[in-house]
Design a protein around this motif. Structure first.
Motif, mmCIF file in Angstrom:
data_model
loop_
_atom_site.group_PDB
_atom_site.id
_atom_site.type_symbol
_atom_site.label_atom_id
_atom_site.label_comp_id
_atom_site.label_asym_id
_atom_site.label_seq_id
_atom_site.Cartn_x
_atom_site.Cartn_y
_atom_site.Cartn_z
ATOM 1 N N MET A 1 4.976 22.162 12.741
ATOM 2 C CA MET A 1 4.001 22.544 13.736
ATOM 3 C C MET A 1 3.259 21.309 14.221
ATOM 4 N N PRO A 2 3.241 21.087 15.519
ATOM 5 C CA PRO A 2 2.574 19.897 16.068
ATOM 6 C C PRO A 2 1.072 19.906 15.810
ATOM 7 N N ASN A 3 0.523 18.715 15.638
ATOM 8 C CA ASN A 3 -0.908 18.573 15.393
ATOM 9 C C ASN A 3 -1.655 18.122 16.640
ATOM 10 N N VAL A 4 -0.952 17.609 17.625
ATOM 11 C CA VAL A 4 -1.549 17.096 18.851
ATOM 12 C C VAL A 4 -1.096 17.998 20.000
ATOM 13 N N SER A 5 -2.011 18.323 20.895
ATOM 14 C CA SER A 5 -1.668 19.212 22.006
ATOM 15 C C SER A 5 -0.635 18.556 22.928
ATOM 16 N N GLU A 6 0.109 19.397 23.621
ATOM 17 C CA GLU A 6 1.104 18.903 24.575
ATOM 18 C C GLU A 6 0.431 18.064 25.661
ATOM 19 N N ASP A 7 -0.750 18.491 26.099
ATOM 20 C CA ASP A 7 -1.487 17.755 27.120
ATOM 21 C C ASP A 7 -1.837 16.343 26.636
ATOM 22 N N ALA A 8 -2.298 16.252 25.408
ATOM 23 C CA ALA A 8 -2.649 14.938 24.841
ATOM 24 C C ALA A 8 -1.403 14.057 24.727
ATOM 25 N N LEU A 9 -0.286 14.643 24.298
ATOM 26 C CA LEU A 9 0.957 13.871 24.188
ATOM 27 C C LEU A 9 1.414 13.369 25.555
ATOM 28 N N LEU A 10 1.292 14.203 26.572
ATOM 29 C CA LEU A 10 1.675 13.780 27.928
ATOM 30 C C LEU A 10 0.789 12.635 28.416
ATOM 31 N N LYS A 11 -0.499 12.718 28.137
ATOM 32 C CA LYS A 11 -1.409 11.640 28.524
ATOM 33 C C LYS A 11 -1.078 10.351 27.782
ATOM 34 N N MET A 12 -0.713 10.468 26.505
ATOM 35 C CA MET A 12 -0.321 9.283 25.740
ATOM 36 C C MET A 12 0.945 8.663 26.309
ATOM 37 N N LYS A 13 1.915 9.501 26.666
ATOM 38 C CA LYS A 13 3.157 8.994 27.246
ATOM 39 C C LYS A 13 2.894 8.272 28.565
ATOM 40 N N ASP A 14 1.993 8.830 29.379
ATOM 41 C CA ASP A 14 1.623 8.167 30.637
ATOM 42 C C ASP A 14 0.964 6.821 30.358
ATOM 43 N N TYR A 15 0.078 6.780 29.379
ATOM 44 C CA TYR A 15 -0.603 5.541 29.015
ATOM 45 C C TYR A 15 0.414 4.493 28.560
ATOM 46 N N ILE A 16 1.345 4.900 27.717
ATOM 47 C CA ILE A 16 2.375 3.988 27.202
ATOM 48 C C ILE A 16 3.176 3.398 28.364
#
Length: 91
Positions: free
Chosen positions: A1-16
């Motif tokens: 089960m993921p611990n980080v929201s999908e929205d947060a992961l998408l924002k991290m991917k954009d930042y990267i």
């Protein structure tokens, strides 16, 4: 089960993506996969999340120092065939 929201992961991917030029992005990817090699005991969906979190950290100002420290070991790991097995595990 993921611990980080999908929205947060998408924002991290954009930042990267936005933070790194192509050369640095390949270095981030290499070091992230090297670091993840030791996490054999976690579920595959958690591995993908951990990989994004690792890439994110390595893309930050603080993470640059960690990347400089880990890059030589990661490059040696690739020479030993480590990256190939890492890529196969995440497919």
């Amino acid at each position: 089960m993921p611990n980080v929201s999908e929205d947060a992961l998408l924002k991290m991917k954009d930042y990267i993506r936005d933070r790194n030029n192509p050369t640095r992005l390949s270095m981030v990817e290499l070091v992230a996969r090297y670091v993840m090699e030791d996490l054999d005991d976690i579920a595959s969906e958690d591995k993908e999340e951990a990989l994004v979190l690792t890439r994110f950290h390595l893309s930050t100002d603080r993470g640059i120092e960690d990347m400089k420290t880990l890059y030589p070991d990661a490059a040696a790991w690739v020479d030993e065939g480590g990256l190939e097995s890492s890529i196969m595990e995440t497919k």
